[in-house]
Motif scaffolding. Structure first.
Motif, PDB file in Angstrom:
ATOM      1  N   LEU A  65      -9.510  18.635   8.929  1.00 55.11           N
ATOM      2  CA  LEU A  65     -10.492  19.712   9.328  1.00 55.11           C
ATOM      3  C   LEU A  65     -11.795  18.941   9.788  1.00 55.11           C
ATOM      4  O   LEU A  65     -12.120  19.002  11.070  1.00 55.11           O
ATOM      5  N   TRP A  66     -12.441  18.298   8.848  1.00 51.62           N
ATOM      6  CA  TRP A  66     -13.608  17.419   9.310  1.00 51.62           C
ATOM      7  C   TRP A  66     -13.657  16.065   9.390  1.00 51.62           C
ATOM      8  O   TRP A  66     -14.320  15.496  10.244  1.00 51.62           O
ATOM      9  N   ALA A  67     -12.834  15.547   8.562  1.00 50.91           N
ATOM     10  CA  ALA A  67     -12.528  14.178   8.596  1.00 50.91           C
ATOM     11  C   ALA A  67     -11.350  13.686   7.795  1.00 50.91           C
ATOM     12  O   ALA A  67     -10.891  14.515   6.874  1.00 50.91           O
ATOM     13  N   ALA A  68     -10.874  12.699   8.528  1.00 48.04           N
ATOM     14  CA  ALA A  68      -9.455  12.021   7.610  1.00 48.04           C
ATOM     15  C   ALA A  68      -9.854  11.659   6.259  1.00 48.04           C
ATOM     16  O   ALA A  68     -10.885  10.969   6.098  1.00 48.04           O
ATOM     17  N   THR A  69      -9.004  11.618   5.236  1.00 46.48           N
ATOM     18  CA  THR A  69      -9.158  11.297   3.992  1.00 46.48           C
ATOM     19  C   THR A  69      -8.057  10.504   3.478  1.00 46.48           C
ATOM     20  O   THR A  69      -7.049  10.945   3.744  1.00 46.48           O
ATOM     21  N   VAL A  70      -8.071   9.582   2.399  1.00 44.21           N
ATOM     22  CA  VAL A  70      -6.883   8.881   1.980  1.00 44.21           C
ATOM     23  C   VAL A  70      -7.229   8.370   0.611  1.00 44.21           C
ATOM     24  O   VAL A  70      -8.487   7.904   0.407  1.00 44.21           O
ATOM     25  N   ALA A  71      -6.219   8.279  -0.178  1.00 41.73           N
ATOM     26  CA  ALA A  71      -6.207   7.753  -1.424  1.00 41.73           C
ATOM     27  C   ALA A  71      -5.248   6.657  -1.823  1.00 41.73           C
ATOM     28  O   ALA A  71      -4.060   7.103  -1.362  1.00 41.73           O
TER      29      ALA A  71
ATOM     30  N   VAL B  28      -8.710  14.626   0.250  1.00 40.50           N
ATOM     31  CA  VAL B  28      -8.091  13.845  -0.924  1.00 40.50           C
ATOM     32  C   VAL B  28      -8.944  13.068  -1.430  1.00 40.50           C
ATOM     33  O   VAL B  28      -9.994  12.730  -0.905  1.00 40.50           O
ATOM     34  N   ARG B  29      -9.293  12.873  -2.674  1.00 39.42           N
ATOM     35  CA  ARG B  29     -10.246  12.080  -3.538  1.00 39.42           C
ATOM     36  C   ARG B  29      -9.526  11.517  -4.780  1.00 39.42           C
ATOM     37  O   ARG B  29      -8.677  12.054  -5.460  1.00 39.42           O
ATOM     38  N   THR B  30      -9.793  10.461  -5.402  1.00 37.68           N
ATOM     39  CA  THR B  30      -9.353   9.733  -6.313  1.00 37.68           C
ATOM     40  C   THR B  30      -9.846  10.420  -7.723  1.00 37.68           C
ATOM     41  O   THR B  30     -11.103  10.682  -7.936  1.00 37.68           O
ATOM     42  N   GLY B  31      -8.870  10.656  -8.690  1.00 35.72           N
ATOM     43  CA  GLY B  31      -9.089  11.226  -9.961  1.00 35.72           C
ATOM     44  C   GLY B  31      -8.752  10.630 -10.942  1.00 35.72           C
ATOM     45  O   GLY B  31      -8.068   9.388 -10.924  1.00 35.72           O
ATOM     46  N   SER B  32      -9.359  10.481 -12.029  1.00 31.53           N
ATOM     47  CA  SER B  32      -9.322   9.740 -13.313  1.00 31.53           C
ATOM     48  C   SER B  32      -7.799  10.119 -13.925  1.00 31.53           C
ATOM     49  O   SER B  32      -7.010   8.802 -14.314  1.00 31.53           O
ATOM     50  N   THR B  33      -7.085  11.117 -13.541  1.00 32.35           N
ATOM     51  CA  THR B  33      -5.581  11.010 -14.108  1.00 32.35           C
ATOM     52  C   THR B  33      -4.594  11.334 -12.807  1.00 32.35           C
ATOM     53  O   THR B  33      -3.675  11.765 -13.197  1.00 32.35           O
ATOM     54  N   GLY B  34      -5.051  10.948 -11.675  1.00 30.24           N
ATOM     55  CA  GLY B  34      -4.335  11.178 -10.433  1.00 30.24           C
ATOM     56  C   GLY B  34      -5.018  11.723  -9.230  1.00 30.24           C
ATOM     57  O   GLY B  34      -6.209  12.164  -9.559  1.00 30.24           O
ATOM     58  N   PRO B  35      -4.608  11.722  -8.214  1.00 31.53           N
ATOM     59  CA  PRO B  35      -5.431  12.183  -6.919  1.00 31.53           C
ATOM     60  C   PRO B  35      -5.820  13.694  -7.129  1.00 31.53           C
ATOM     61  O   PRO B  35      -4.890  14.458  -7.645  1.00 31.53           O
ATOM     62  N   LEU B  36      -6.948  13.951  -6.787  1.00 28.64           N
ATOM     63  CA  LEU B  36      -7.304  15.596  -6.732  1.00 28.64           C
ATOM     64  C   LEU B  36      -7.364  15.941  -5.246  1.00 28.64           C
ATOM     65  O   LEU B  36      -7.854  15.066  -4.609  1.00 28.64           O
ATOM     66  N   VAL B  37      -7.286  16.990  -4.958  1.00 35.28           N
ATOM     67  CA  VAL B  37      -7.327  17.637  -3.647  1.00 35.28           C
ATOM     68  C   VAL B  37      -7.889  18.986  -3.466  1.00 35.28           C
ATOM     69  O   VAL B  37      -7.856  19.758  -4.227  1.00 35.28           O
TER      70      VAL B  37
ATOM     71  N   LEU C 267       0.887  -1.256  -0.036  1.00 30.45           N
ATOM     72  CA  LEU C 267       0.015  -0.004  -0.066  1.00 30.45           C
ATOM     73  C   LEU C 267       0.824   1.398   0.009  1.00 30.45           C
ATOM     74  O   LEU C 267       1.817   1.480   0.832  1.00 30.45           O
ATOM     75  N   THR C 268       0.674   2.112  -1.183  1.00 35.16           N
ATOM     76  CA  THR C 268       0.964   3.499  -0.850  1.00 35.16           C
ATOM     77  C   THR C 268      -0.206   4.356  -1.051  1.00 35.16           C
ATOM     78  O   THR C 268      -0.901   3.988  -1.820  1.00 35.16           O
ATOM     79  N   MET C 269       0.002   5.468  -0.143  1.00 38.64           N
ATOM     80  CA  MET C 269      -1.309   6.183   0.112  1.00 38.64           C
ATOM     81  C   MET C 269      -0.917   7.660   0.061  1.00 38.64           C
ATOM     82  O   MET C 269       0.020   8.153   0.464  1.00 38.64           O
ATOM     83  N   LEU C 270      -1.952   8.515  -0.287  1.00 41.84           N
ATOM     84  CA  LEU C 270      -1.926   9.963  -0.193  1.00 41.84           C
ATOM     85  C   LEU C 270      -2.843  10.297   0.883  1.00 41.84           C
ATOM     86  O   LEU C 270      -3.959  10.067   0.727  1.00 41.84           O
ATOM     87  N   MET C 271      -2.328  11.226   1.826  1.00 39.41           N
ATOM     88  CA  MET C 271      -3.446  11.495   2.950  1.00 39.41           C
ATOM     89  C   MET C 271      -3.440  12.774   2.884  1.00 39.41           C
ATOM     90  O   MET C 271      -2.494  13.709   2.524  1.00 39.41           O
ATOM     91  N   GLY C 272      -4.618  13.174   3.219  1.00 36.99           N
ATOM     92  CA  GLY C 272      -5.144  14.586   3.375  1.00 36.99           C
ATOM     93  C   GLY C 272      -4.931  15.180   4.880  1.00 36.99           C
ATOM     94  O   GLY C 272      -4.432  14.512   5.791  1.00 36.99           O
ATOM     95  N   GLY C 273      -5.074  16.446   5.140  1.00 40.82           N
ATOM     96  CA  GLY C 273      -4.984  16.860   6.545  1.00 40.82           C
ATOM     97  C   GLY C 273      -4.275  18.434   6.257  1.00 40.82           C
ATOM     98  O   GLY C 273      -4.203  19.152   5.383  1.00 40.82           O
TER      99      GLY C 273
END
Length: 409
Positions: A397-403, A123-132, A90-96
């Motif tokens: 801020l409101w919730a943890a996010t990960v992709a 963080v959310r998953t996009g078609s050409t890579g993660p979007l933030v 697993l490799t992940m992108l984390m927000g915050g």
């Protein structure tokens, strides 16, 4: 010969009694076979769902809390975890308050520049890579960042105070809400296009996949109750009505899932529905308890699994802040109807953990808000307790996010 006798002759000669009884038997067998086929999971009936035992909580006393962002005090998940015992890949992108690329197996963390001071990244998953999407403690507009394969973030657009970004499938869409939803219509456009499409009056989308948006339609405050519907992001036409007594669970990988009959004040069973966006085919699953919290679930990339929050059977006496029950994290195999409870995690009501499946659907990545830290876990079927990486110092801020992203990203 009277008229009745003529009708009998036109229909052919009468068969012997044993032939007629045999024909009735054949019909009965055919009807029984049709019932069995329709009752098979994935064919529109409600399959039996099995649930693994829910583990006991691992703390005693009041529900744990910790200071969080923007002066808030956050309620924490109760977790029993173990260090990693096998490779996850697993490799992940984390927000915050920072964007971080995390290699779960070796606990390495790389901070990705792009956020301004005071900004938080979602963080959310996009078609050409993660979007933030960025946000701050004060309401207002935000920026859209694209994180490329070189682990660099660039600006992909901006959002006004009435705009939100929806991602799913092969696209991303900007939704513009009207100042007064009861009086006007909203609009939608693809992130990479300028053309706006008018939406039905009273429609408020919350998710998108494969050019279809799912959301609530409330024509007017004095009209009927809101309904969960599907709307085309290309034409603005309503494509399907998912029902009035409906609550969202998850959208993604060409699937939308929602519940009906779930009462958060009761532990009674209710139904989870699944619809394939491409074909419109549906299936229904019976849940032992209500699904929780209005749709923080996630569908695996192959569309075979969905992870979501499932209320516990009993109210936790240590939690007095809300009448809703704490929740388990559940994973449903959509083909078989097999439901597993992720062991060792108890979530407070209204919790929104960050969830993401690996590309092959084998691993579920879980990010939890822990006040001044972010906890990162991984679980797969057969693991007795989720694996946990070293906690990351930082706030959400409101919730943890990960992709999840590909190896070598």
């Amino acid at each position: 010969m009277d008229e009745d006798e003529e009708l009998v002759e036109l229909g052919g000669p009468r068969f012997p009694r044993w032939v007629r009884l045999g024909g009735l038997l054949v019909v009965a067998v055919a009807v029984l076979a049709l019932i069995v086929v329709r009752a098979w999971p994935g064919q529109g009936a409600t399959p039996l769902v099995t649930v693994s035992p829910s583990p006991p909580a691992q703390v005693v006393g009041a529900w744990p809390t910790a200071p969080g962002s923007c002066g808030a005090r956050h309620e924490l998940a109760i977790v029993s975890s173990t260090p990693r015992k096998e490779k996850t890949g697993l490799t992940m992108l984390m927000g915050g308050d920072r964007l971080r690329a995390v290699d779960f197996d070796d606990n390495s963390v790389t901070v990705i520049d792009g956020l301004r001071p005071g900004e938080f990244g979602d963080v959310r998953t996009g078609s050409t890579g993660p979007l933030v999407t960025t946000s701050t403690c004060r309401p207002g507009g935000s920026r859209i960042l694209h994180v490329g394969s070189g682990r660099k973030a660039g600006v992909a657009g901006s959002l006004g105070s009435l705009e939100v970004l929806l991602t799913g499938g092969d696209g991303a869409w900007v939704v513009l809400s009207p100042p007064d939803p009861d009086q006007g219509a909203g609009f939608v456009r693809r992130l990479d296009a300028d053309h706006w499409t008018r939406l039905p009056v009273g429609f408020s989308p919350y998710a998108a996949s494969d050019d279809q948006m799912v959301g609530f339609l409330e024509p007017s405050q004095s009209g009927p109750s809101s309904r969960l519907v599907l709307v085309s992001a290309t034409t603005g036409r309503q494509l399907a009505d998912l029902g009035q007594d409906a609550q969202p669970v998850a959208t993604g990988a060409g699937e939308v899932l929602w519940t009906t009959g779930c009462n958060p004040s009761s532990a009674s069973p209710c139904d989870l529905h699944r619809r394939r966006l491409a074909t419109g085919s549906t299936a229904t699953y019976r849940l032992p308890h209500p699904a929780c919290c209005g749709g923080p679930g996630v569908v695996s990339p192959d569309g075979r699994e969905v992870a979501f929050l499932l209320e516990r059977a009993a109210v936790d006496s240590r939690y007095e802040g809300h009448p809703m029950r704490p929740s388990n994290l559940a994973v449903l195999q959509l083909a078989s109807g097999r439901l597993e409870i992720v062991p060792g995690i108890e979530l407070p009501p209204k919790s929104s953990p960050g969830l993401a499946f690996s590309a092959d659907g084998r691993w579920l990545a879980i990010a939890l808000d822990a006040g001044p830290r972010i906890r990162l876990l991984a679980w797969r079927s057969g693991v007795q307790h989720p694996y946990e990486a070293k906690p990351i110092r930082g706030q959400v801020l409101w919730a943890a996010t990960v992709a999840t992203v590909a190896n070598g990203w």
